[in-house]
Design a protein around this motif. Structure first.
Motif, PDB file in Angstrom:
ATOM      1  N   THR A 140       5.523   5.467  69.658  1.00  0.00           N
ATOM      2  CA  THR A 140       5.456   6.488  68.610  1.00  0.00           C
ATOM      3  C   THR A 140       6.827   7.095  68.350  1.00  0.00           C
ATOM      4  N   LEU A 141       7.790   6.825  69.225  1.00  0.00           N
ATOM      5  CA  LEU A 141       9.131   7.382  69.071  1.00  0.00           C
ATOM      6  C   LEU A 141      10.037   6.391  68.356  1.00  0.00           C
ATOM      7  N   PRO A 142      11.039   6.885  67.587  1.00  0.00           N
ATOM      8  CA  PRO A 142      11.948   5.984  66.867  1.00  0.00           C
ATOM      9  C   PRO A 142      12.829   5.165  67.797  1.00  0.00           C
ATOM     10  N   GLU A 143      13.077   5.667  69.003  1.00  0.00           N
ATOM     11  CA  GLU A 143      13.891   4.958  69.980  1.00  0.00           C
ATOM     12  C   GLU A 143      13.198   4.976  71.337  1.00  0.00           C
ATOM     13  N   ASP A 144      13.521   3.973  72.119  1.00  0.00           N
ATOM     14  CA  ASP A 144      12.940   3.903  73.460  1.00  0.00           C
ATOM     15  C   ASP A 144      13.490   5.037  74.326  1.00  0.00           C
ATOM     16  N   THR A 145      12.701   5.460  75.290  1.00  0.00           N
ATOM     17  CA  THR A 145      13.137   6.440  76.278  1.00  0.00           C
ATOM     18  C   THR A 145      13.022   5.822  77.653  1.00  0.00           C
ATOM     19  N   SER A 146      13.860   6.257  78.554  1.00  0.00           N
ATOM     20  CA  SER A 146      13.863   5.715  79.901  1.00  0.00           C
ATOM     21  C   SER A 146      13.171   6.684  80.855  1.00  0.00           C
ATOM     22  N   ALA A 147      12.328   6.139  81.711  1.00  0.00           N
ATOM     23  CA  ALA A 147      11.632   6.951  82.715  1.00  0.00           C
ATOM     24  C   ALA A 147      12.338   6.807  84.053  1.00  0.00           C
ATOM     25  N   ASP A 148      12.691   7.927  84.672  1.00  0.00           N
ATOM     26  CA  ASP A 148      13.306   7.891  85.998  1.00  0.00           C
ATOM     27  C   ASP A 148      12.318   7.326  87.011  1.00  0.00           C
ATOM     28  N   GLY A 149      12.860   6.623  88.008  1.00  0.00           N
ATOM     29  CA  GLY A 149      12.020   6.074  89.053  1.00  0.00           C
ATOM     30  C   GLY A 149      11.712   7.102  90.133  1.00  0.00           C
ATOM     31  N   TYR A 150      10.952   6.681  91.137  1.00  0.00           N
ATOM     32  CA  TYR A 150      10.510   7.573  92.212  1.00  0.00           C
ATOM     33  C   TYR A 150      10.908   6.972  93.553  1.00  0.00           C
ATOM     34  N   LYS A 151      11.111   7.836  94.513  1.00  0.00           N
ATOM     35  CA  LYS A 151      11.452   7.405  95.855  1.00  0.00           C
ATOM     36  C   LYS A 151      10.211   7.440  96.749  1.00  0.00           C
ATOM     37  N   ASP A 152       9.865   6.275  97.280  1.00  0.00           N
ATOM     38  CA  ASP A 152       8.767   6.152  98.237  1.00  0.00           C
ATOM     39  C   ASP A 152       7.488   6.830  97.744  1.00  0.00           C
ATOM     40  N   TYR A 153       7.176   6.609  96.458  1.00  0.00           N
ATOM     41  CA  TYR A 153       5.903   7.031  95.853  1.00  0.00           C
ATOM     42  C   TYR A 153       5.677   8.543  95.891  1.00  0.00           C
ATOM     43  N   ASN A 154       6.749   9.322  96.055  1.00  0.00           N
ATOM     44  CA  ASN A 154       6.652  10.787  96.141  1.00  0.00           C
ATOM     45  C   ASN A 154       5.797  11.262  97.315  1.00  0.00           C
ATOM     46  N   LEU A 155       5.772  10.475  98.369  1.00  0.00           N
ATOM     47  CA  LEU A 155       5.018  10.884  99.559  1.00  0.00           C
ATOM     48  C   LEU A 155       5.526  12.232 100.066  1.00  0.00           C
ATOM     49  N   GLY A 156       4.583  13.096 100.420  1.00  0.00           N
ATOM     50  CA  GLY A 156       4.920  14.425 100.901  1.00  0.00           C
ATOM     51  C   GLY A 156       4.918  15.479  99.812  1.00  0.00           C
ATOM     52  N   LYS A 157       4.880  15.066  98.550  1.00  0.00           N
ATOM     53  CA  LYS A 157       4.818  16.012  97.445  1.00  0.00           C
ATOM     54  C   LYS A 157       3.365  16.256  97.036  1.00  0.00           C
ATOM     55  N   LYS A 158       3.123  17.433  96.472  1.00  0.00           N
ATOM     56  CA  LYS A 158       1.785  17.776  96.019  1.00  0.00           C
ATOM     57  C   LYS A 158       1.670  17.523  94.519  1.00  0.00           C
ATOM     58  N   GLY A 159       0.790  16.641  94.161  1.00  0.00           N
ATOM     59  CA  GLY A 159       0.597  16.296  92.766  1.00  0.00           C
ATOM     60  C   GLY A 159      -0.060  14.941  92.642  1.00  0.00           C
ATOM     61  N   MET A 160      -0.068  14.401  91.421  1.00  0.00           N
ATOM     62  CA  MET A 160      -0.711  13.121  91.150  1.00  0.00           C
ATOM     63  C   MET A 160       0.131  12.328  90.148  1.00  0.00           C
ATOM     64  N   PHE A 161      -0.012  11.008  90.218  1.00  0.00           N
ATOM     65  CA  PHE A 161       0.510  10.156  89.171  1.00  0.00           C
ATOM     66  C   PHE A 161      -0.551  10.038  88.075  1.00  0.00           C
ATOM     67  N   TRP A 162      -0.112  10.261  86.831  1.00  0.00           N
ATOM     68  CA  TRP A 162      -1.026  10.244  85.688  1.00  0.00           C
ATOM     69  C   TRP A 162      -0.826   8.960  84.881  1.00  0.00           C
ATOM     70  N   ARG A 163      -1.925   8.469  84.299  1.00  0.00           N
ATOM     71  CA  ARG A 163      -1.891   7.240  83.508  1.00  0.00           C
ATOM     72  C   ARG A 163      -2.782   7.396  82.282  1.00  0.00           C
ATOM     73  N   SER A 164      -2.473   6.656  81.228  1.00  0.00           N
ATOM     74  CA  SER A 164      -3.248   6.754  79.988  1.00  0.00           C
ATOM     75  C   SER A 164      -4.612   6.093  80.117  1.00  0.00           C
ATOM     76  N   VAL A 165      -5.558   6.651  79.364  1.00  0.00           N
ATOM     77  CA  VAL A 165      -6.921   6.133  79.283  1.00  0.00           C
ATOM     78  C   VAL A 165      -7.279   6.001  77.809  1.00  0.00           C
ATOM     79  N   VAL A 166      -7.980   4.933  77.462  1.00  0.00           N
ATOM     80  CA  VAL A 166      -8.387   4.705  76.077  1.00  0.00           C
ATOM     81  C   VAL A 166      -9.885   4.945  75.939  1.00  0.00           C
ATOM     82  N   ARG A 167     -10.249   5.619  74.881  1.00  0.00           N
ATOM     83  CA  ARG A 167     -11.660   5.888  74.610  1.00  0.00           C
ATOM     84  C   ARG A 167     -12.410   4.566  74.456  1.00  0.00           C
ATOM     85  N   GLU A 168     -13.616   4.531  74.991  1.00  0.00           N
ATOM     86  CA  GLU A 168     -14.428   3.330  74.926  1.00  0.00           C
ATOM     87  C   GLU A 168     -14.624   2.889  73.471  1.00  0.00           C
TER      88      GLU A 168
END
Length: 363
Positions: A140-168
């Motif tokens: 949806t953006l006119p140019e690509d954006t870069s996503a920073d990577g993660y170190k060791d899956y963010n173990l020890g941090k409080k939170g969640m990895f979020w992902r897109s879902v498509v309506r049935e």
């Protein structure tokens, strides 16, 4: 190596998205074969739900029915009376804790990094364990954006990895590609600042699709056959229809919504132009006690019913198709006092109506 963004845009725009069907979500790249799937990513996963290869329509939204479900065995789904209403085609949800993601990558061969892009296992390791950046694939953006990577899956941090879902049922829609970010981190207790982040109204619309209502088979008198020019009474007894509420909760976010369908009117269509409806609009309002119309009583055959039909021509071997539909008024309330209305819904059934001529005997 980041995936060529313009290549992905071109493929989407040129209708080559036919390869992206539910259960077969592919990634595109010109030179990076590791970003093209070695196998289809269909709905799968172990008992603990850790597989990366989950269906894109496998939302984690949970549903409950505060007032219970309809007592009738035969039920149907509502159809919106507004053909232009479009509920969200996609949104983001919590998908994995750090521990779950690490286990899933260790056990798998790859999976969906967003609703349409499949990564090999090595790419998951590169981005979520080794911290290498990658393309966001937000078309949806006119140019690509870069996503920073993660170190060791963010173990020890409080939170969640979020992902897109498509309506049935919306996977092939272009709107379903708008949730293009690859799976990203969100701190605990926060909601992404993104136009496709879930809201109470998102959950309300999700619950709308899950509302089940009873069939609309009205009581008729006379029941077997109607007679030309004599009214046929139609009614629904008290308690046949009641409000139906579906509650949707998105675990880990504090978001919830309750969507309620309230029956407000019965609409009759006689199945022929040679008939009159009572009232003339064909809309029979629901009475204060929850009934519709009034039952036929002996001696009332010549009266005009509050809800019914007068057929002006007899059937000729083939019955008329009487359509009866209930209109349901839809409202919702949710997190933080949010509330609103959604388009009314209808559920329609059809009944055979045989109509006979008045029989008379000449002496």
């Amino acid at each position: 190596m980041a995936r060529p963004y313009r290549t992905a845009s071109l493929l989407l725009a040129s209708a080559l998205v036919v390869v992206a069907v539910p259960g077969t979500a592919h990634a595109f790249g010109e030179d990076d074969k590791s970003k093209q799937p070695s196998k289809p990513s269909g709905p799968s996963g172990d008992a603990s739900g850790k597989s990366l290869m989950a269906s894109v329509s496998n939302s984690k939204i949970t549903l409950t029915y505060p007032g219970g479900r309809t007592a009738k065995a035969s039920v149907g789904e509502l159809t919106s009376v507004d053909p232009n209403w479009e509920p969200p085609a996609c949104w983001y949800e919590p998908a994995f804790s750090p521990e779950e993601l690490k286990d899933a990558v260790a056990a798998g061969e790859g999976g969906l990094v967003n609703a349409h892009v499949w990564w090999s296992n090595g790419l998951w390791v590169d981005h979520y364990e080794k911290g290498k950046p990658d393309s966001n694939f937000d078309l949806t953006l006119p140019e690509d954006t870069s996503a920073d990577g993660y170190k060791d899956y963010n173990l020890g941090k409080k939170g969640m990895f979020w992902r897109s879902v498509v309506r049935e049922g919306r996977y092939q829609d272009s709107a379903a590609w708008e949730c293009g970010r690859i799976m990203f981190w969100q701190d605990a207790g926060t909601i992404p600042k993104d136009k496709h982040a879930p809201t109470p109204e998102t959950l309300a619309a999700f619950a709308y699709d899950k509302i089940k209502v009873p069939d609309t088979e009205v009581e008729l008198k006379p029941q077997a056959k109607s007679t030309v020019n004599l009214p046929t009474w139609a009614w629904l007894d008290k308690g046949t229809f009641k409000d139906v509420t579906v509650r949707a909760d998105l675990p880990g976010t504090g978001l919830w919504a309750e969507t309620t369908a309230k029956p407000v009117a019965l609409h009759l269509e006689p199945g022929t132009d040679g008939a009159e409806t009572h009232p003339a609009s064909g809309d029979c309002e629901i009475n204060d006690n929850g009934s519709i119309g009034a039952p036929y009583t002996k001696g009332a055959s010549g009266e005009v019913p509050p809800c019914g039909i007068t057929y002006l021509r007899a059937t000729d071997g083939k019955p008329y198709q009487l359509k009866a539909s209930i209109t349901w008024e839809i409202s919702w309330e949710g997190t933080g006092g949010a509330k609103g209305d959604l388009p009314n819904g209808t559920f329609e059934t059809t009944q055979d109506m045989n109509v006979q001529e008045v029989q008379s005997v000449n002496r």
